[in-house]
Design an enzyme around this catalytic site. Structure first.
Site, mmCIF file in Angstrom:
data_model
loop_
_atom_site.group_PDB
_atom_site.id
_atom_site.type_symbol
_atom_site.label_atom_id
_atom_site.label_comp_id
_atom_site.label_asym_id
_atom_site.label_seq_id
_atom_site.Cartn_x
_atom_site.Cartn_y
_atom_site.Cartn_z
ATOM 1 N N SER A 102 -10.701 17.482 22.780
ATOM 2 C CA SER A 102 -9.924 17.614 21.668
ATOM 3 C C SER A 102 -9.399 19.152 22.094
ATOM 4 C CB SER A 102 -10.799 17.697 20.332
ATOM 5 O OG SER A 102 -12.086 18.472 20.484
ATOM 6 N N CYS A 103 -8.571 19.295 20.978
ATOM 7 C CA CYS A 103 -7.786 20.786 21.243
ATOM 8 C C CYS A 103 -8.580 22.006 21.383
ATOM 9 C CB CYS A 103 -7.151 20.932 19.822
ATOM 10 S SG CYS A 103 -5.882 22.454 20.066
ATOM 11 N N PRO A 104 -8.629 22.768 22.136
ATOM 12 C CA PRO A 104 -7.426 23.040 23.235
ATOM 13 C C PRO A 104 -7.627 22.379 24.610
ATOM 14 C CG PRO A 104 -8.725 25.106 23.153
ATOM 15 C CD PRO A 104 -9.664 24.064 22.545
ATOM 16 N N ASP A 157 -6.261 13.257 21.899
ATOM 17 C CA ASP A 157 -6.238 13.807 20.838
ATOM 18 C C ASP A 157 -4.641 13.652 20.219
ATOM 19 O OD1 ASP A 157 -6.539 15.778 18.853
ATOM 20 O OD2 ASP A 157 -6.563 17.501 20.074
#
Lengths: 393, 81
Positions: free
Chosen positions: B18-20, B45
């Site tokens: 997931s981010c980042p 994501d």
């Protein structure tokens, strides 16, 4: 062929596509969040998020027998209720956008969620608020501790990003994605999801009437405002982590602009509310500056590791990211534990004094100074977007 | 976006991240490529659907295509410029 019925149908389809097919721009999310935060302020007290996690964690310690006093029920505690609103609002929004999926992650990501959540819980306890109560709301209601936390968050994000880069160089083998591929489910959920989303939102609104019937209108209102924030945050992917991280990572300044615009709208509204005595001027001003600086630092590192702050952890968990679910639990457990530790060690007097900007500088100076600081933030971020001076990677 | 059949010079598998992390890995991989080479990123994501095209544009490279794979993830095909 334009009967009222078919026309309405077309309008609704267009509105649905506009709201749930494409993401909303960050600045729009920022303005909407400011308006909702002002409604929360007038309705009850300034908005916060960490206190809700604290209530959930308190329950865990109460059940384990580690705490004597029985905490407030999570459906009565105001901050818990608005957090539940954010969670379910974001879940409804993710369903309406057909974006909900249970997302597994590599093990190292779970470890980062755990450590990040713990750091955020501890940081929020020291700062007397998270990225929302300790930074966003604090700056907007003219509590000087908010700026101390802002600096802490910036430095923490810088350190946290260094860790992520180190991890990518040295532990790359642990974060390969292949093994944890999310299998597509056999049934096609994409048609059912929006219907579930509509039911969930409808249920949330029904809950408001339910609260009201039990003479708990105030709490029902907080659930409703939380739902709105959850939808807005999810659709605009509003993320405080981005605002502090991107200037060092890609240089992108859009989220800095979005948070600054949001804060200016919220701050002006809060000034109207406070200056005009709609709520007491010093309401919500309790952020100790040393605690905010140190807490901001811990929180900043934690939010980089977790990939979500207090608010975006809620909406990302609701979108199905299991890593953020872990971060959410860790936050809830570490926050009350740190509060207990602060109380037990007598640390509180050393965390610094709370300061109300207009009480020191008058409103006439505090207001333009508030705007100037935010503008400076935007200008530096915008300059960095072009020149990439602050980028460390 | 037109679908070209290109062979990627490098593949970044960011599925499950997931981010980042997908962005960081994309940025790092682009650094290691020469102009004209092609990078393929696999991601799950939902945030990447905006982040990667925005970043690629800012970077001055070109997003050749972005498509949902039958395996339940999105494939971003990027030409480094």
């Amino acid at each position: 062929m334009h009967s009222f019925f078919t026309n309405t149908q077309d309008e609704l389809r267009a509105a649905y596509a506009l709201s749930f097919d494409r993401n909303w721009p960050g600045w729009l999310g920022g303005i909407l969040i400011a308006v909702i935060a002002l409604m929360i302020f007038i309705w009850n007290v300034p908005w916060g998020v960490a206190g809700g996690y604290q209530n959930w964690g308190d329950w865990a310690y109460y059940w384990m027998g580690a705490a004597e006093a029985r905490p407030e029920m999570p459906w009565i505690n105001t901050l818990s209720v608005s957090n539940l609103g954010i969670f379910f609002g974001a879940l409804a929004s993710a369903l309406l956008s057909r974006q909900f999926a249970f997302r597994r992650a590599p093990r190292i990501e779970y470890a980062k969620g755990l450590v990040g959540g713990c750091l955020m819980g501890a940081g929020a306890a020291l700062a007397a608020g998270c990225n929302v109560g300790g930074f966003y709301t604090a700056v907007g209601i003219f509590s000087i501790g908010g700026y101390a936390m802002m600096i802490g968050l910036g430095v923490g994000a810088f350190i946290g990003l260094h860790y992520l880069l180190w991890e990518m160089e040295h532990l790359a083998h642990l974060s390969g994605g292949g093994k944890t591929e999310n299998k597509p489910s056999k049934r096609d959920w994409s048609q059912i999801q929006p219907v579930m989303g509509v039911f969930l939102l409808g249920g949330g609104i029904a809950a408001f009437y339910f609260y009201s019937a039990f003479d708990l209108t105030k709490i029902g209102g907080l659930l409703f405002f939380g739902l709105l924030i959850g939808v807005v945050m999810h659709r605009s992917r509003f993320c405080f982590v981005r605002a502090f991280r991107e200037p060092f990572m890609t240089g992108d300044a859009d989220m800095v602009r979005a948070v600054a615009v949001s804060l200016i709208v919220f701050g002006f509204g809060a000034a109207v509310i406070k200056w005009n005595w709609i709520q007491p001027p010093e309401m919500g001003v309790f952020h100790p500056w040393i605690g905010s600086l140190a807490g901001g630092l811990l929180f900043g590192i934690g939010m980089l590791l977790a990939g979500g702050c207090a608010s975006s952890t809620l909406w990302r968990a609701a979108e199905g990211h299991s890593k953020l679910m872990i971060a959410m639990v860790a936050f809830a457990l570490s926050n009350p534990a740190t509060h207990m530790l602060i109380a037990a060690t007598g640390l509180k007097p050393y965390l610094g004094a709370k300061m109300f900007m207009p009480a020191i500088l008058t409103w006439h100076v505090a207001l333009p100074l508030f705007v100037a600081i935010l503008l400076l933030w935007v200008l530096v971020a915008g300059w960095n977007e072009k020149t990439e001076k602050l980028i460390i990677f | 976006m037109e679908t070209k059949t290109v062979t990627a010079d490098k593949i970044v598998d960011a599925r499950g991240l997931s981010c980042p992390m997908p962005m960081l890995k994309t940025k790092k991989a682009l650094k290691g490529l020469k102009d004209g080479q092609v990078l393929e990123v696999w991601g799950t994501d939902p945030g990447s659907a905006n982040d990667i095209p925005d970043f690629v544009k800012k970077h001055g490279s070109e997003l050749l295509s972005m498509q949902a794979d039958a395996g339940g993830y999105t494939r971003y095909i990027i030409e480094k410029r």
